[in-house]
Design a protein around this motif. Sequence first.
Motif, short mmCIF file in Angstrom:
data_model
loop_
_atom_site.label_atom_id
_atom_site.label_comp_id
_atom_site.label_asym_id
_atom_site.label_seq_id
_atom_site.Cartn_x
_atom_site.Cartn_y
_atom_site.Cartn_z
N GLY A 1 14.28 -3.63 10.90
CA GLY A 1 14.25 -4.95 10.31
C GLY A 1 13.73 -4.88 8.89
O GLY A 1 13.65 -3.80 8.30
N ASN A 2 13.36 -6.01 8.34
CA ASN A 2 12.89 -6.06 6.96
C ASN A 2 11.39 -5.78 6.94
O ASN A 2 10.56 -6.68 7.05
N ALA A 3 11.04 -4.50 6.78
CA ALA A 3 9.66 -4.06 6.95
C ALA A 3 8.70 -4.75 5.99
O ALA A 3 7.58 -5.12 6.37
N GLY A 4 9.10 -4.93 4.74
CA GLY A 4 8.21 -5.55 3.76
C GLY A 4 7.83 -6.97 4.13
O GLY A 4 6.67 -7.38 4.01
N PRO B 1 9.13 10.46 11.57
CA PRO B 1 8.78 10.48 13.00
C PRO B 1 7.66 9.50 13.34
O PRO B 1 6.84 9.14 12.49
N GLU B 2 7.63 9.08 14.60
CA GLU B 2 6.62 8.14 15.07
C GLU B 2 5.20 8.66 14.82
O GLU B 2 4.28 7.92 14.49
N SER B 3 5.03 9.96 14.94
CA SER B 3 3.70 10.56 14.83
C SER B 3 3.09 10.38 13.44
O SER B 3 1.87 10.36 13.30
N THR B 4 3.93 10.24 12.42
CA THR B 4 3.41 10.08 11.06
C THR B 4 3.36 8.62 10.63
O THR B 4 3.04 8.33 9.48
N GLY B 5 3.70 7.71 11.53
CA GLY B 5 3.72 6.29 11.17
C GLY B 5 2.97 5.43 12.15
O GLY B 5 3.31 4.26 12.36
N GLN B 6 1.91 5.96 12.76
CA GLN B 6 1.18 5.21 13.77
C GLN B 6 0.52 3.95 13.19
O GLN B 6 0.47 2.91 13.84
N GLY B 7 0.03 4.02 11.97
CA GLY B 7 -0.58 2.84 11.36
C GLY B 7 0.44 1.75 11.12
O GLY B 7 0.20 0.57 11.38
N PHE B 8 1.62 2.14 10.60
CA PHE B 8 2.72 1.20 10.36
C PHE B 8 3.17 0.56 11.67
O PHE B 8 3.32 -0.66 11.77
N LEU B 9 3.37 1.40 12.70
CA LEU B 9 3.82 0.88 13.99
C LEU B 9 2.75 -0.02 14.62
O LEU B 9 3.08 -1.01 15.28
N LEU C 1 0.84 -1.19 0.00
CA LEU C 1 0.00 0.00 0.00
C LEU C 1 0.89 1.25 0.00
O LEU C 1 1.91 1.28 0.69
N PRO C 2 0.51 2.28 -0.75
CA PRO C 2 1.41 3.44 -0.93
C PRO C 2 1.93 4.05 0.37
O PRO C 2 3.11 4.39 0.47
#
Length: 470
Positions: A309-312, A84-92, A73-74
């Motif tokens: 780590g290997n995020a994908g 920053p953590e604040s812009t990656g809450q969904g990923f985290l 997903l894009p």
Amino acid sequence: MLIFEQSQTNRRNPSQAPLAKAEVKEIPEKFLRKKRPRLPEVSEMQAVRHYTKLSQLNFMKYNPRACNKLAMLPNLLGRHPYAPESTGQGFLACLYELQEMLKDVTGMKACSLTPLAGAQGEFAGVAMIRKYHESRGDKARTEILVPDAAHGTNPATAVMCGYTVREIPTDANGDVEIEALKAAVGPQTAGLMLTNPSTLGVFERKIQEIARIVHDAGGLLYYDGANLNAILGRVKPGDMGFDVIHMNLHKTFSTPHGGGGPGAGPVAAGARLEPFLPVPIVGKVQDKYLWETEKTRPQTIGRLSANMGNAGVLLRAYVYARLLGREGMHRVAEFSTLNANYIMAELAKRGFDMAFPKRRATHEFVLTFKKLKDETGVSAMDVAKRLLDKGFHAPTTYFPLLVPECHLIEPTETEAKDELDRFIAAMEEIAREVRSSPDVVKGAPHTLPVKRLDDVRAARELNLTWKPAG
């Protein structure tokens, strides 16, 4: 034929071109290319045909396309590692939930996703054992115990972490010899590295007694998670008594396995080793996700990769686990074990020799061709190469090392019964060919782009790059 060999100057494939040319004005002149990159110039039809043919040569375990699609997903694919953590809450949130699911599957207290491969996960696990003993001032623990049926990376990992290795034998039925283990443990024992089910394709029946012996001696137990497929959702390494485990997400949780990567080898730990897990780890405070680093985890063994780590691969594993659910994971173990036992039983009926005929298989089993080799001169490798002609990915050959002329056969959970029957029929046909046309089997494969290689020469004279003629 390589796609470079189909290339012709100025041949175009406009459908694959970028949608727009980006105007970049800030790159210094000295960093700009002086010549165009050497890329293949082929038509769209050539590209499609080339990669379609390659895909037809891939016989590995199937991985759901949904996992790949959602991991790309894009907003996930385009996220910068240092955002920053604040812009990656969904990923985290995805990574945090994956940690929680892996903790539940393994019966461990905490999990770190950072190791980039199974071997690095192994290294993390043994490094944690070492730091645990060091934190207690116990410097006498200099030895790691490894069964003779272990993966070859196990003793290598122990040596890399500064330990000497003592081998523990297995008995005729594939179990660790308990009396030999009792004789080996002592104040010098740092831990035991074990795979359960083992590489012999059988479940270690006395695992709780083994754990008690090692723990009573002051050692710890490391679980090699390469065979987690067999017990997924059915029994937990933590309940067996293990203190730390690595998991091959690229085998068990939906990423193509083989070809050198990509991989991910998360490591999970029980209470004693939890403080030493590698960082970063995804934490959660109220409804916010954050990175736990060296500042909050001072006893950590440190970092194993530049970022998380290997995020994908991790995202693919997360999607796969969510798609399966708890009951789906149970079925993975049930079907992979059922498939292996079905093939083993059918091949035994047809006269093939099992390495451990008195044992039920787990998700894999060991077949030996020693008798066939002695009688005909046709080796296990010859049979494996001939299987390629029949359209099957060859099983692991000559491993485990304890079994001469062997195949380690692992059908996985993704194959239907008619495909298993096709494999059994192919093995039976090869057995007939061995008796009637042994040279055909010895010369295999005959139908693939690459014929039989000189293994020694290939190892000593690697040819891994393409260079244009002239």
